[in-house]
Design a protein around this motif. Structure first.
Motif, PDB file in Angstrom:
ATOM      1  N   ALA A 164       0.831  -1.199   0.000  1.00 15.89           N
ATOM      2  CA  ALA A 164       0.000   0.000   0.000  1.00 15.89           C
ATOM      3  C   ALA A 164       0.866   1.251   0.000  1.00 15.89           C
ATOM      4  CB  ALA A 164      -0.912  -0.010   1.229  1.00 15.89           C
ATOM      5  N   ILE A 165       1.941   1.214   0.783  1.00 14.62           N
ATOM      6  CA  ILE A 165       2.778   2.413   0.909  1.00 14.62           C
ATOM      7  C   ILE A 165       3.579   2.679  -0.368  1.00 14.62           C
ATOM      8  CG2 ILE A 165       4.740   3.394   2.169  1.00 14.62           C
ATOM      9  CD1 ILE A 165       3.440   1.915   4.642  1.00 14.62           C
ATOM     10  N   VAL A 166       4.180   1.616  -0.956  1.00 16.40           N
ATOM     11  CA  VAL A 166       4.958   1.886  -2.168  1.00 16.40           C
ATOM     12  C   VAL A 166       4.049   2.352  -3.312  1.00 16.40           C
ATOM     13  CG1 VAL A 166       6.820   0.300  -1.525  1.00 16.40           C
ATOM     14  CG2 VAL A 166       5.009  -0.505  -3.045  1.00 16.40           C
ATOM     15  N   ARG A 167       2.809   1.889  -3.314  1.00 17.88           N
ATOM     16  CA  ARG A 167       1.874   2.390  -4.340  1.00 17.88           C
ATOM     17  C   ARG A 167       1.536   3.849  -4.059  1.00 17.88           C
ATOM     18  NH1 ARG A 167      -0.617  -2.334  -3.690  1.00 17.88           N
ATOM     19  NH2 ARG A 167       0.037  -3.929  -5.182  1.00 17.88           N
ATOM     20  N   ALA A 168       1.373   4.188  -2.787  1.00 19.90           N
ATOM     21  CA  ALA A 168       1.089   5.575  -2.429  1.00 19.90           C
ATOM     22  C   ALA A 168       2.238   6.499  -2.834  1.00 19.90           C
ATOM     23  CB  ALA A 168       0.835   5.678  -0.922  1.00 19.90           C
ATOM     24  N   VAL A 169       3.461   5.952  -2.792  1.00 18.51           N
ATOM     25  CA  VAL A 169       4.641   6.733  -3.190  1.00 18.51           C
ATOM     26  C   VAL A 169       4.673   6.917  -4.709  1.00 18.51           C
ATOM     27  CG1 VAL A 169       7.174   6.580  -3.280  1.00 18.51           C
ATOM     28  CG2 VAL A 169       5.985   6.063  -1.167  1.00 18.51           C
ATOM     29  N   GLY A 170       3.897   6.107  -5.417  1.00 19.53           N
ATOM     30  CA  GLY A 170       3.833   6.269  -6.869  1.00 19.53           C
ATOM     31  C   GLY A 170       4.313   5.066  -7.658  1.00 19.53           C
ATOM     32  N   ALA A 171       4.657   3.959  -6.971  1.00 15.80           N
ATOM     33  CA  ALA A 171       5.114   2.768  -7.687  1.00 15.80           C
ATOM     34  C   ALA A 171       3.937   2.108  -8.404  1.00 15.80           C
ATOM     35  CB  ALA A 171       5.747   1.777  -6.713  1.00 15.80           C
ATOM     36  N   GLY A 210       9.166  -0.276  -4.420  1.00 12.87           N
ATOM     37  CA  GLY A 210       8.275  -0.865  -5.420  1.00 12.87           C
ATOM     38  C   GLY A 210       8.873  -0.902  -6.811  1.00 12.87           C
ATOM     39  N   PHE A 211       7.980  -1.038  -7.795  1.00 15.56           N
ATOM     40  CA  PHE A 211       8.421  -1.310  -9.168  1.00 15.56           C
ATOM     41  C   PHE A 211       7.676  -0.428 -10.159  1.00 15.56           C
ATOM     42  CE2 PHE A 211       9.158  -4.691  -6.342  1.00 15.56           C
ATOM     43  CZ  PHE A 211      10.422  -5.142  -6.678  1.00 15.56           C
ATOM     44  N   GLY A 212       8.429   0.235 -11.027  1.00  9.72           N
ATOM     45  CA  GLY A 212       7.842   1.128 -12.021  1.00  9.72           C
ATOM     46  C   GLY A 212       7.261   2.357 -11.351  1.00  9.72           C
ATOM     47  N   GLY A 213       6.907   3.345 -12.174  1.00  7.04           N
ATOM     48  CA  GLY A 213       6.354   4.564 -11.595  1.00  7.04           C
ATOM     49  C   GLY A 213       5.897   5.522 -12.671  1.00  7.04           C
ATOM     50  N   GLY A 214       5.659   6.750 -12.269  1.00  5.40           N
ATOM     51  CA  GLY A 214       5.122   7.754 -13.172  1.00  5.40           C
ATOM     52  C   GLY A 214       6.043   8.088 -14.329  1.00  5.40           C
ATOM     53  N   LYS A 215       7.362   8.136 -14.073  1.00  4.60           N
ATOM     54  CA  LYS A 215       8.293   8.495 -15.145  1.00  4.60           C
ATOM     55  C   LYS A 215       8.549   7.337 -16.101  1.00  4.60           C
ATOM     56  CE  LYS A 215      11.210  10.938 -12.253  1.00  4.60           C
ATOM     57  NZ  LYS A 215      12.584  11.193 -11.813  1.00  4.60           N
ATOM     58  N   ILE A 250       8.026  11.196  -7.836  1.00  6.61           N
ATOM     59  CA  ILE A 250       8.273  12.091  -6.702  1.00  6.61           C
ATOM     60  C   ILE A 250       9.733  12.213  -6.302  1.00  6.61           C
ATOM     61  CG2 ILE A 250       5.983  11.766  -5.651  1.00  6.61           C
ATOM     62  CD1 ILE A 250       7.921  10.018  -3.560  1.00  6.61           C
ATOM     63  N   ALA A 251      10.551  11.213  -6.638  1.00  7.07           N
ATOM     64  CA  ALA A 251      11.938  11.260  -6.163  1.00  7.07           C
ATOM     65  C   ALA A 251      12.876  10.797  -7.249  1.00  7.07           C
ATOM     66  CB  ALA A 251      12.099  10.370  -4.938  1.00  7.07           C
ATOM     67  N   GLN A 252      14.029  11.405  -7.281  1.00  5.35           N
ATOM     68  CA  GLN A 252      15.026  11.019  -8.269  1.00  5.35           C
ATOM     69  C   GLN A 252      15.853   9.853  -7.749  1.00  5.35           C
ATOM     70  OE1 GLN A 252      17.809  14.092  -9.207  1.00  5.35           O
ATOM     71  NE2 GLN A 252      18.462  13.002 -11.056  1.00  5.35           N
ATOM     72  N   GLU A 253      16.238   8.975  -8.639  1.00 12.36           N
ATOM     73  CA  GLU A 253      17.120   7.857  -8.245  1.00 12.36           C
ATOM     74  C   GLU A 253      18.415   7.941  -9.048  1.00 12.36           C
ATOM     75  OE1 GLU A 253      15.205   4.077  -7.924  1.00 12.36           O
ATOM     76  OE2 GLU A 253      17.084   2.944  -8.000  1.00 12.36           O
TER      77      GLU A 253
END
Ligand code: HEM
Lengths: 298, 204
Positions: A164-171, A210-215, A250-253
């Motif tokens: 739930a949390i990693v999805r909330a972060v955008g994963a 998590g895995f994958g995201g908005g970018k 939300i965050a750069q890696e």
């Protein structure tokens, strides 16, 4: 009785004893399941993904100290102290005939004060299970043609325990599978170990976020390179580089690198100490710190 | 009655074992062959007695073509490696120590039993000396025929390499030079080992 049977029997028995002694002495006796027969350090240490290799990179080594006619096992615990986070991982790996590796690792990532800043609560931990398998296709780390490296393919299935949390972060997902192809060779003539790995992945921060995201939703090909100098039978010094996807909105890696020393004070123990730089993690920049890893292998 | 049966069984078993034992190894003729049978058991079993060379004490081997190519690796250029190994004297100590350690090593000592260790000490020295370019010719056999039938494995090879490393350390060969030498031997792995990887799945 002219035909001296007893003597013949005695003669036969003498030969029998000799034959039995030769049979016993022959190497074709029962082979041990665990033969503890690899050369020092050639099973690698345990990477952050739980597979054998360097600290950051998965190599084409097979975990444990078993040779090609036996099995090997290894267990590890790793700690990484970063300015704003703490990493702790542990796991087990099984090597079969120096051909197949099966590994499990658990990662616990302590967010300390960042947890509070992100609204997760102080000391919130991201947890992850990693199940991996590796198959060495051809070549050998040490033996065989000098220019033929050990080449292996691998898969690492990662499951975040904080869906739930990693999805909330955008994963995009809480589970993901990485695929790797690696080539590793110890160039004895130079005492240098070289590794190159291609990884097809969509893991955010090794999968902790998590895995994958908005970018970037899907997998991309990333590269892992390692270079190590074998200073002695027991000590290797090296550096590694690992590119990483930048999927989350939300965050750069950033890419990661390390400088390491791996030391085998005794046959069954390897201590790895490293300086690690993973860049920015969940908007907190400059995450550079120290890694310490202990591996017991049989 | 029971005794006779037992006796016959013993004779049958020992005859079978005699055959296998004789084919495994050469040995002396029986001290007292049955007089009237006058069987030459050695001839019967195709056993020829080998006599040691009076000078070297070595046993003869089947004929082979002598060549430095039998060493299985091209020699180093220059004298850097020979010097790192302490010249011929150092190389001899290292070869002999490798053999002595392996003969005493519980992991692999059985493989060396009943072999001509005098010859091995000499030929291993020659091979090392030739590869290290320290001014020797290699007069031994090629690696595949030398190791045929020994049943050696990768684990045995690693044990031997550890013994060689210990011998080189003992003689203060710098680690980088040790590895450079091992780089010449490493490609021989499939020539000096016989039993390879164990199958993962049984053959169907
Ligand atoms: C790269 C590694 C090796 C090298 C360079 C090497 C070298 C040699 C040489 C030069 C000979 C003598 C050839 C001759 O008699 O003409 C020999 C024979 C022999 N080697 Fe190796 N060897 C290696 C690995 C091994 C291993 C792993 C074992 C077993 C643990 C082994 C066991 C023997 C034995 C028992 C003989 C004597 C064979 C006989 O009596 O016919 N060798 N080896």
């Amino acid at each position: 009785m002219p035909f001296s049977t007893p003597k013949l029997i005695l003669h036969g028995l003498r030969r029998t004893a000799l034959g039995a002694a030769l049979l016993l002495a022959s190497p074709a006796q029962a082979e041990p399941l665990l033969d503890d027969a690899k050369l020092l350090l050639t099973g690698g240490v345990t990477s952050v993904d739980g597979a054998s290799g360097g600290g950051l990179a998965t190599w084409s080594t097979i975990a444990g100290r078993g040779s090609e006619r036996a099995i090997g096992i290894s267990a590890h615990v790793t700690g990484i102290a970063l300015p704003d986070y703490g990493w702790q991982s542990h796991g087990l790996a099984l090597g079969i005939h120096d051909r197949v590796e099966l590994a499990y690792a658990r990662v616990n990532f302590d967010t300390r004060a960042v947890g509070a800043a992100l609204g997760l609560g102080r000391g919130f931990r991201f947890n992850q299970d990693i199940f991996s398998a590796k198959l060495r296709l051809v070549g050998d780390l040490v033996y065989g043609p000098a220019l033929l490296p050990a080449i292996a393919v691998g898969a690492a299935h990662k499951r975040s325990l904080d869906g739930a949390i990693v999805r909330a972060v955008g994963a995009a997902a809480a589970k993901g599978t990485d695929f790797t192809v690696s080539a590793t060779k110890l160039l004895l003539s130079r005492s240098i170990l070289v590794n190159a790995t291609a990884r097809l992945t969509r893991a955010n921060q090794f999968g902790l976020l998590g895995f994958g995201g908005g970018k970037q939703r899907g997998r991309t090909v990333q590269f892992e390179g390692s270079l190590a100098w074998q200073a002695s039978r027991r000590l290797a010094l090296g550096g590694e580089f690992r590119t990483r996807p930048d999927n989350l909105g939300i965050a750069q890696e950033n890419d990661a690198f390390d400088l390491f020393a791996a030391w085998a004070p005794v046959r069954n123990l390897t201590v790895t100490a490293a300086y690690v730089d993973v860049g920015s993690v969940a908007t907190f920049k400059g995450q550079r710190g120290a890694l310490l890893s202990l591996q017991a292998a049989f | 009655m029971g005794r006779t049966m037992k006796g016959i069984r013993v004779i049958a078993i020992s005859a079978a074992l005699m055959l296998s034992a004789a084919s495994l190894h050469a040995q002396q003729a029986p001290q007292e062959p049955p007089p009237e049978a006058a069987v030459d058991w050695d001839k019967e079993f195709g056993v020829t007695e080998k006599t040691r060379d009076p000078v070297t004490g070595e046993l003869p081997v089947d004929p082979y073509v002598q060549s430095n190519a039998n060493a299985g690796a091209a020699p180093f250029k220059g004298d850097g490696m020979a010097r790192a190994f302490g010249g011929k004297d150092g190389i001899r100590r290292i070869a002999q120590s490798t053999v002595a350690r392996s003969e005493a090593d519980p992991r692999i000592k059985a493989i060396f039993e009943k072999h001509d260790m005098g010859r091995l000490r000499r030929t291993l020295f020659e091979q090392f000396c030739y590869i290290l370019n320290a001014g020797c010719d290699y007069t031994g056999r090629a690696m595949p025929p030398s190791h045929k039938g020994l049943g050696t494995t990768r684990a045995d090879l690693n044990a031997l390499v550890e013994n060689l490393q210990a011998a080189m350390r003992e003689n203060r060969v710098p680690f980088a030079a040790q590895n450079r030498f091992l780089a010449k031997l490493a490609p021989m792995d499939r020539h000096v080992t016989e039993r390879g990887e164990k199958r993962l799945l049984p053959r169907r």
